[in-house]
Design a protein around this motif. Structure first.
Motif, mmCIF file in Angstrom:
data_model
loop_
_atom_site.group_PDB
_atom_site.id
_atom_site.type_symbol
_atom_site.label_atom_id
_atom_site.label_comp_id
_atom_site.label_asym_id
_atom_site.label_seq_id
_atom_site.Cartn_x
_atom_site.Cartn_y
_atom_site.Cartn_z
ATOM 1 N N MET A 1 0.818 -1.201 0.000
ATOM 2 C CA MET A 1 0.000 0.000 0.000
ATOM 3 C C MET A 1 0.855 1.256 0.000
ATOM 4 S SD MET A 1 -3.101 1.106 2.547
ATOM 5 C CE MET A 1 -1.984 1.454 3.896
ATOM 6 N N ILE A 2 1.982 1.216 0.706
ATOM 7 C CA ILE A 2 2.880 2.366 0.736
ATOM 8 C C ILE A 2 3.324 2.727 -0.675
ATOM 9 C CG2 ILE A 2 5.086 3.216 1.581
ATOM 10 C CD1 ILE A 2 2.975 2.997 3.715
ATOM 11 N N CYS A 3 3.569 1.697 -1.493
ATOM 12 C CA CYS A 3 3.982 1.943 -2.884
ATOM 13 C C CYS A 3 2.902 2.673 -3.653
ATOM 14 C CB CYS A 3 4.320 0.620 -3.562
ATOM 15 S SG CYS A 3 5.734 -0.236 -2.842
ATOM 16 N N LEU A 4 1.643 2.316 -3.410
ATOM 17 C CA LEU A 4 0.535 2.984 -4.091
ATOM 18 C C LEU A 4 0.435 4.441 -3.673
ATOM 19 C CD1 LEU A 4 -2.250 0.234 -3.851
ATOM 20 C CD2 LEU A 4 -0.802 0.783 -5.819
ATOM 21 N N LEU A 5 0.615 4.696 -2.389
ATOM 22 C CA LEU A 5 0.509 6.059 -1.881
ATOM 23 C C LEU A 5 1.617 6.955 -2.418
ATOM 24 C CD1 LEU A 5 -0.426 5.320 1.849
ATOM 25 C CD2 LEU A 5 -1.932 6.181 0.064
ATOM 26 N N ARG A 6 2.797 6.381 -2.623
ATOM 27 C CA ARG A 6 3.939 7.173 -3.063
ATOM 28 C C ARG A 6 4.016 7.334 -4.567
ATOM 29 N NH1 ARG A 6 8.708 4.657 0.873
ATOM 30 N NH2 ARG A 6 7.967 5.607 2.827
ATOM 31 N N ASP A 7 3.219 6.563 -5.290
ATOM 32 C CA ASP A 7 3.255 6.635 -6.750
ATOM 33 C C ASP A 7 2.442 7.836 -7.225
ATOM 34 O OD1 ASP A 7 3.115 6.287 -9.503
ATOM 35 O OD2 ASP A 7 3.037 4.105 -9.355
ATOM 36 N N PRO A 8 3.064 8.855 -7.817
ATOM 37 C CA PRO A 8 2.338 10.057 -8.243
ATOM 38 C C PRO A 8 1.369 9.797 -9.389
ATOM 39 C CG PRO A 8 4.598 10.116 -9.057
ATOM 40 C CD PRO A 8 4.504 8.931 -8.140
ATOM 41 N N GLN A 9 1.521 8.659 -10.074
ATOM 42 C CA GLN A 9 0.642 8.353 -11.191
ATOM 43 C C GLN A 9 -0.657 7.672 -10.750
ATOM 44 O OE1 GLN A 9 3.025 6.020 -13.912
ATOM 45 N NE2 GLN A 9 4.032 7.833 -14.751
ATOM 46 N N ILE A 10 -0.751 7.327 -9.471
ATOM 47 C CA ILE A 10 -1.952 6.672 -8.949
ATOM 48 C C ILE A 10 -2.714 7.662 -8.080
ATOM 49 C CG2 ILE A 10 -2.835 4.788 -7.515
ATOM 50 C CD1 ILE A 10 -0.447 3.144 -8.296
ATOM 51 N N GLY A 11 -3.928 7.976 -8.491
ATOM 52 C CA GLY A 11 -4.739 8.930 -7.749
ATOM 53 C C GLY A 11 -5.381 8.304 -6.527
ATOM 54 N N SER A 12 -5.769 9.136 -5.570
ATOM 55 C CA SER A 12 -6.376 8.643 -4.340
ATOM 56 C C SER A 12 -7.779 8.095 -4.559
ATOM 57 C CB SER A 12 -6.422 9.748 -3.287
ATOM 58 O OG SER A 12 -7.199 10.852 -3.751
ATOM 59 N N GLY A 13 -8.375 8.402 -5.719
ATOM 60 C CA GLY A 13 -9.724 7.932 -5.999
ATOM 61 C C GLY A 13 -9.775 6.611 -6.738
ATOM 62 N N VAL A 14 -8.626 5.977 -6.967
ATOM 63 C CA VAL A 14 -8.606 4.694 -7.662
ATOM 64 C C VAL A 14 -9.254 3.636 -6.782
ATOM 65 C CG1 VAL A 14 -6.337 3.998 -6.773
ATOM 66 C CG2 VAL A 14 -7.138 3.106 -8.962
ATOM 67 N N TYR A 15 -9.982 2.693 -7.401
ATOM 68 C CA TYR A 15 -10.650 1.638 -6.657
ATOM 69 C C TYR A 15 -9.679 0.493 -6.353
ATOM 70 C CZ TYR A 15 -15.254 3.685 -7.610
ATOM 71 O OH TYR A 15 -16.342 4.515 -7.656
ATOM 72 N N LEU A 16 -9.799 -0.064 -5.154
ATOM 73 C CA LEU A 16 -9.045 -1.244 -4.757
ATOM 74 C C LEU A 16 -10.016 -2.409 -4.586
ATOM 75 C CD1 LEU A 16 -6.692 0.252 -1.995
ATOM 76 C CD2 LEU A 16 -6.275 0.085 -4.455
ATOM 77 N N SER A 17 -9.514 -3.626 -4.738
ATOM 78 C CA SER A 17 -10.363 -4.806 -4.556
ATOM 79 C C SER A 17 -9.494 -6.009 -4.242
ATOM 80 C CB SER A 17 -11.220 -5.072 -5.803
ATOM 81 O OG SER A 17 -10.387 -5.380 -6.911
ATOM 82 N N VAL A 18 -10.149 -7.101 -3.876
ATOM 83 C CA VAL A 18 -9.489 -8.370 -3.600
ATOM 84 C C VAL A 18 -10.006 -9.387 -4.608
ATOM 85 C CG1 VAL A 18 -9.219 -10.246 -1.934
ATOM 86 C CG2 VAL A 18 -9.216 -7.879 -1.149
ATOM 87 N N ALA A 19 -9.109 -10.191 -5.155
ATOM 88 C CA ALA A 19 -9.509 -11.220 -6.118
ATOM 89 C C ALA A 19 -9.743 -12.535 -5.401
ATOM 90 C CB ALA A 19 -8.440 -11.391 -7.189
ATOM 91 N N SER A 20 -10.839 -13.178 -5.754
ATOM 92 C CA SER A 20 -11.096 -14.528 -5.273
ATOM 93 C C SER A 20 -10.428 -15.493 -6.248
ATOM 94 C CB SER A 20 -12.604 -14.803 -5.204
ATOM 95 O OG SER A 20 -12.859 -16.139 -4.821
ATOM 96 N N GLY A 21 -9.378 -16.173 -5.809
ATOM 97 C CA GLY A 21 -8.594 -17.002 -6.717
ATOM 98 C C GLY A 21 -7.414 -16.202 -7.259
ATOM 99 N N GLN A 22 -7.009 -16.530 -8.489
ATOM 100 C CA GLN A 22 -5.864 -15.869 -9.103
ATOM 101 C C GLN A 22 -6.300 -14.575 -9.799
ATOM 102 O OE1 GLN A 22 -2.663 -16.828 -8.860
ATOM 103 N NE2 GLN A 22 -3.299 -18.531 -7.544
#
Length: 233
Positions: A1-22
């Protein structure tokens, strides 16, 4: 998650999710009707946030619930079955580890206690009938040291029923209202008890507790606190 927060190309409004399986199976699936799987998943989540009972799973929201004391983050679970991709409940996290799942048909009760619900349809299986409710809701969570007083105000209309009931008769409509109230209350309490067993708090009872009771550790008391209910209206 720290990598996502520090990446200037990823906005704070991007959706996150969990995959069931691969997750790779979902991201690389070939379907002539879906040209961009990322856009499709984003619209799928957005649709469930807007018209369903999914809390917005943005990077900003997840980070807020991750770092705040007294609340645990959740993310939607995306599942692929044959050629269909759909949401299958939400994952509840304790820090960076998923500890439990709330099934899709229980999201209504989770959101009912977590955030205002402006509108939406929910299907309830009752002893008398299977009914579909269109509802609007106002909630208020109070805590005076202990126990919690959880007040839920629900305004709803019956859209559909599997059995023929004469709702114009006061005795019938009053009985149905009572059954609906008891059903919703029971489902809420079952969910709360599951959360207590896993010592997770996606609703935010802990943050409310800390706001009223300074110097007390909510985590040690969570399983002991009795959450009271008031009849839904």
């Amino acid at each position: 998650m720290i990598c996502l927060l520090r990446d200037p190309q990823i906005g704070s409004g991007v959706y996150l999710s969990v995959a069931s399986g691969q997750s790779n199976n979902i991201l690389t699936r070939k379907n002539p009707e879906v040209s961009k799987i990322g856009k499709y998943l984003s619209l799928l989540i957005q649709h469930n946030v807007t018209t369903g009972f999914l809390l917005p799973p943005t990077l900003q929201a997840f980070t807020h619930d991750y770092y705040i004391v007294g609340k645990d983050p959740t993310l939607p679970i995306i599942e692929q079955k044959k050629d269909d991709i759909k949401l299958n409940g939400v994952a509840v996290f304790k820090e960076d580890r998923m500890v439990m799942k709330v099934d899709q048909d229980k999201l209504f009760y989770l959101k009912l206690m977590s955030a205002p619900v402006k509108s939406g349809n929910v299907e309830l299986a009752l002893s008398e009938a299977v009914i579909t409710l269109d509802h609007r809701k106002v909630n208020n969570l109070n805590v005076v040291i202990a126990p919690f007083n959880l007040y839920e105000g629900l305004k709803a209309s019956v859209l559909d029923m599997s059995e023929q009931l004469s709702l114009t008769e006061p005795a019938v409509s009053n009985r149905l209202s009572l059954i609906i109230e008891q059903k919703i209350e029971n489902e809420m309490m079952v969910l709360i008890q599951r959360l207590q067993e896993e010592t997770v708090d996606p609703i935010g009872f802990g943050s409310k507790y800390r706001a009223f009771v300074r110097g007390k550790t909510f985590l040690m008391r969570y399983g002991e606190i009795n959450i009271l209910r008031q009849a839904l209206r």
